[in-house]
Design an enzyme around this catalytic site. Sequence first.
Site, PDB file in Angstrom:
ATOM      1  N   ARG A  17       7.582  -3.371   6.919  1.00 61.55           N
ATOM      2  CA  ARG A  17       7.725  -1.977   7.312  1.00 61.55           C
ATOM      3  C   ARG A  17       6.961  -1.055   6.345  1.00 61.55           C
ATOM      4  O   ARG A  17       5.888  -0.564   6.658  1.00 61.55           O
ATOM      5  CB  ARG A  17       9.226  -1.597   7.371  1.00 61.55           C
ATOM      6  CG  ARG A  17       9.531  -0.398   8.240  1.00 61.55           C
ATOM      7  CD  ARG A  17       9.343   0.933   7.575  1.00 61.55           C
ATOM      8  NE  ARG A  17      10.094   1.064   6.334  1.00 61.55           N
ATOM      9  CZ  ARG A  17       9.865   2.035   5.458  1.00 61.55           C
ATOM     10  NH1 ARG A  17       8.942   2.948   5.672  1.00 61.55           N
ATOM     11  NH2 ARG A  17      10.578   2.089   4.331  1.00 61.55           N
ATOM     12  N   ASP A  18       7.474  -0.920   5.140  1.00 61.11           N
ATOM     13  CA  ASP A  18       6.870   0.029   4.199  1.00 61.11           C
ATOM     14  C   ASP A  18       5.455  -0.398   3.807  1.00 61.11           C
ATOM     15  O   ASP A  18       4.598   0.439   3.547  1.00 61.11           O
ATOM     16  CB  ASP A  18       7.747   0.129   2.942  1.00 61.11           C
ATOM     17  CG  ASP A  18       7.651   1.484   2.291  1.00 61.11           C
ATOM     18  OD1 ASP A  18       6.956   2.349   2.828  1.00 61.11           O
ATOM     19  OD2 ASP A  18       8.271   1.672   1.237  1.00 61.11           O
ATOM     20  N   HIS A 209      14.735   1.801  -4.404  1.00 64.46           N
ATOM     21  CA  HIS A 209      13.441   1.565  -3.749  1.00 64.46           C
ATOM     22  C   HIS A 209      12.355   2.228  -4.599  1.00 64.46           C
ATOM     23  O   HIS A 209      12.206   3.446  -4.569  1.00 64.46           O
ATOM     24  CB  HIS A 209      13.554   2.188  -2.357  1.00 64.46           C
ATOM     25  CG  HIS A 209      12.340   2.131  -1.503  1.00 64.46           C
ATOM     26  ND1 HIS A 209      12.198   1.253  -0.458  1.00 64.46           N
ATOM     27  CD2 HIS A 209      11.188   2.864  -1.515  1.00 64.46           C
ATOM     28  CE1 HIS A 209      11.030   1.452   0.139  1.00 64.46           C
ATOM     29  NE2 HIS A 209      10.393   2.420  -0.488  1.00 64.46           N
ATOM     30  N   HIS A 211       8.406   2.637  -5.760  1.00 64.16           N
ATOM     31  CA  HIS A 211       6.975   2.383  -5.572  1.00 64.16           C
ATOM     32  C   HIS A 211       6.351   2.217  -6.957  1.00 64.16           C
ATOM     33  O   HIS A 211       6.841   2.753  -7.939  1.00 64.16           O
ATOM     34  CB  HIS A 211       6.332   3.528  -4.785  1.00 64.16           C
ATOM     35  CG  HIS A 211       6.613   3.438  -3.315  1.00 64.16           C
ATOM     36  ND1 HIS A 211       5.626   3.303  -2.372  1.00 64.16           N
ATOM     37  CD2 HIS A 211       7.781   3.425  -2.625  1.00 64.16           C
ATOM     38  CE1 HIS A 211       6.158   3.230  -1.169  1.00 64.16           C
ATOM     39  NE2 HIS A 211       7.479   3.305  -1.295  1.00 64.16           N
ATOM     40  N   CYS A 242       2.137   5.791   0.795  1.00 64.29           N
ATOM     41  CA  CYS A 242       2.938   6.841   1.409  1.00 64.29           C
ATOM     42  C   CYS A 242       1.957   7.879   1.934  1.00 64.29           C
ATOM     43  O   CYS A 242       1.164   8.422   1.162  1.00 64.29           O
ATOM     44  CB  CYS A 242       3.896   7.455   0.388  1.00 64.29           C
ATOM     45  SG  CYS A 242       4.898   8.777   1.069  1.00 64.29           S
ATOM     46  N   ASN A 251       5.272  -0.403  -2.705  1.00 65.68           N
ATOM     47  CA  ASN A 251       6.473  -0.767  -3.449  1.00 65.68           C
ATOM     48  C   ASN A 251       6.123  -1.763  -4.534  1.00 65.68           C
ATOM     49  O   ASN A 251       5.108  -2.439  -4.467  1.00 65.68           O
ATOM     50  CB  ASN A 251       7.462  -1.464  -2.513  1.00 65.68           C
ATOM     51  CG  ASN A 251       8.331  -0.498  -1.775  1.00 65.68           C
ATOM     52  OD1 ASN A 251       9.454  -0.238  -2.171  1.00 65.68           O
ATOM     53  ND2 ASN A 251       7.811   0.061  -0.709  1.00 65.68           N
TER      54      ASN A 251
END
Length: 314
Positions: A17-18, A209, A211, A242, A251
Site C-alpha cells: 500500500r504505502d 509508522h 518514514h 508521500c 517507510n
Amino acid sequence: MAFELIKKVRLCEVGLRDGLQNEKKILTADEKMELLDGVQAAGFPVIEVGSFVGPRAVPQMADTDQLFMRMKKRDGVEYRALVANVKGVERAEACGCKKIKLNVSASVSHNLANLNCTPAQSVARFGECVDRAGAAGIEVSGSISMAFGSPWDEEIPIGNVQEIVEAYLNAGITEISLSDASGMAYPSQVYDICLKMKENYPQVNWWLHFHNTRGLGIANILTAMQLGFAQFDTSFAGTGGCPFVPGAAGNVATEDVLHMCEEMGIETGIDLDCAMEVGHRAESLLGHPASSCVLKAGKAKDILLMKPEGQTIK
Ligand code: ZN
C-alpha cells in the site's frame, strides 16, 4: 547494566500500500499477487494490502478489491486496507476485507486547506464509516499522519494530536497509529510524545509508522521499543514516499528492521531471508534499487561467506 528491551514485536508490511502507492510504475495485479504471496510466506502477522480510495486519485491502488478476492488468507493473519469514506467501507465489505484504517492529518492548516475542517472534526465525520463497518463486521483502526511534524506548520502541538486521539476514542476506535509521513520525527521527540501518549491513553492499542526520509526511521523505532511500543509498519525494500511532502522517502525498510530484531534476539515470527527475497523482487519489478541497507549489503551474518578467496579469518 544490561541492555533491556521488549522481547517481541509485531510488524505490518505496508509495502503493497504505502510503498506501491507512491511509486511511478504501476504494477499489474499479478505482480502484486506475487509480492503478496511472498509477504505471506515470510510470515507477517499483519499485512496492509492496499486502499479503497478513488482510482483516479490513486491509480496504483485501483485493484485492491481484486487482490482481496484473489488471495488465500492465512489463519491468524490480519489483512487491512486504508479507507477514506463510506464508499471505501462498502468496497471493503464487498471484497471481504475485515480490517480498515482511517487516516487524518494532524496538521490543522493542511486539513483546513483541503477539507475545510479541523482534524478532530474530520474524525467526527468518520462516524458514518464506523457505523457502516460495524454493521458489516469490519474492524476499524485510525491513523494520525504528520503526528511528529509537517511541512506546513512550525510545529504540531501535542495537544492537537491528543485531540485527534480523543476524537478517535469518542468514535469507538481504540487502535491508533501515529505516523511520520513527512519523515520529520527524531528519537528524543518520539520518546517524549510516545511516553505522553502511553501515559495519557493506556487503553489505546498503538501502532507507529515511520518514514525514513532523513535516516532516522530505525532509530525512532528503537526509541519507541524502549517505551514498550511493539507494533510498527515497515515497507519492503523501503519503497514509497508521500505525494504531498517534498523529498519524502518511503517507510523504514522491512529488511533493516527485521535484521536489527534478529541480531538483537527480538522475536518477529517473520523469516528474514524470505522477506529479503520479496524486497529484491519488488526492486526488480519497480525497476530501481530501493533504500534498504540490508538488501544492499546483505545480512551481517553472511559477510563471512563473502571473504575474498584465500584469505583466512584471524
Ligand atoms: Zn506512510
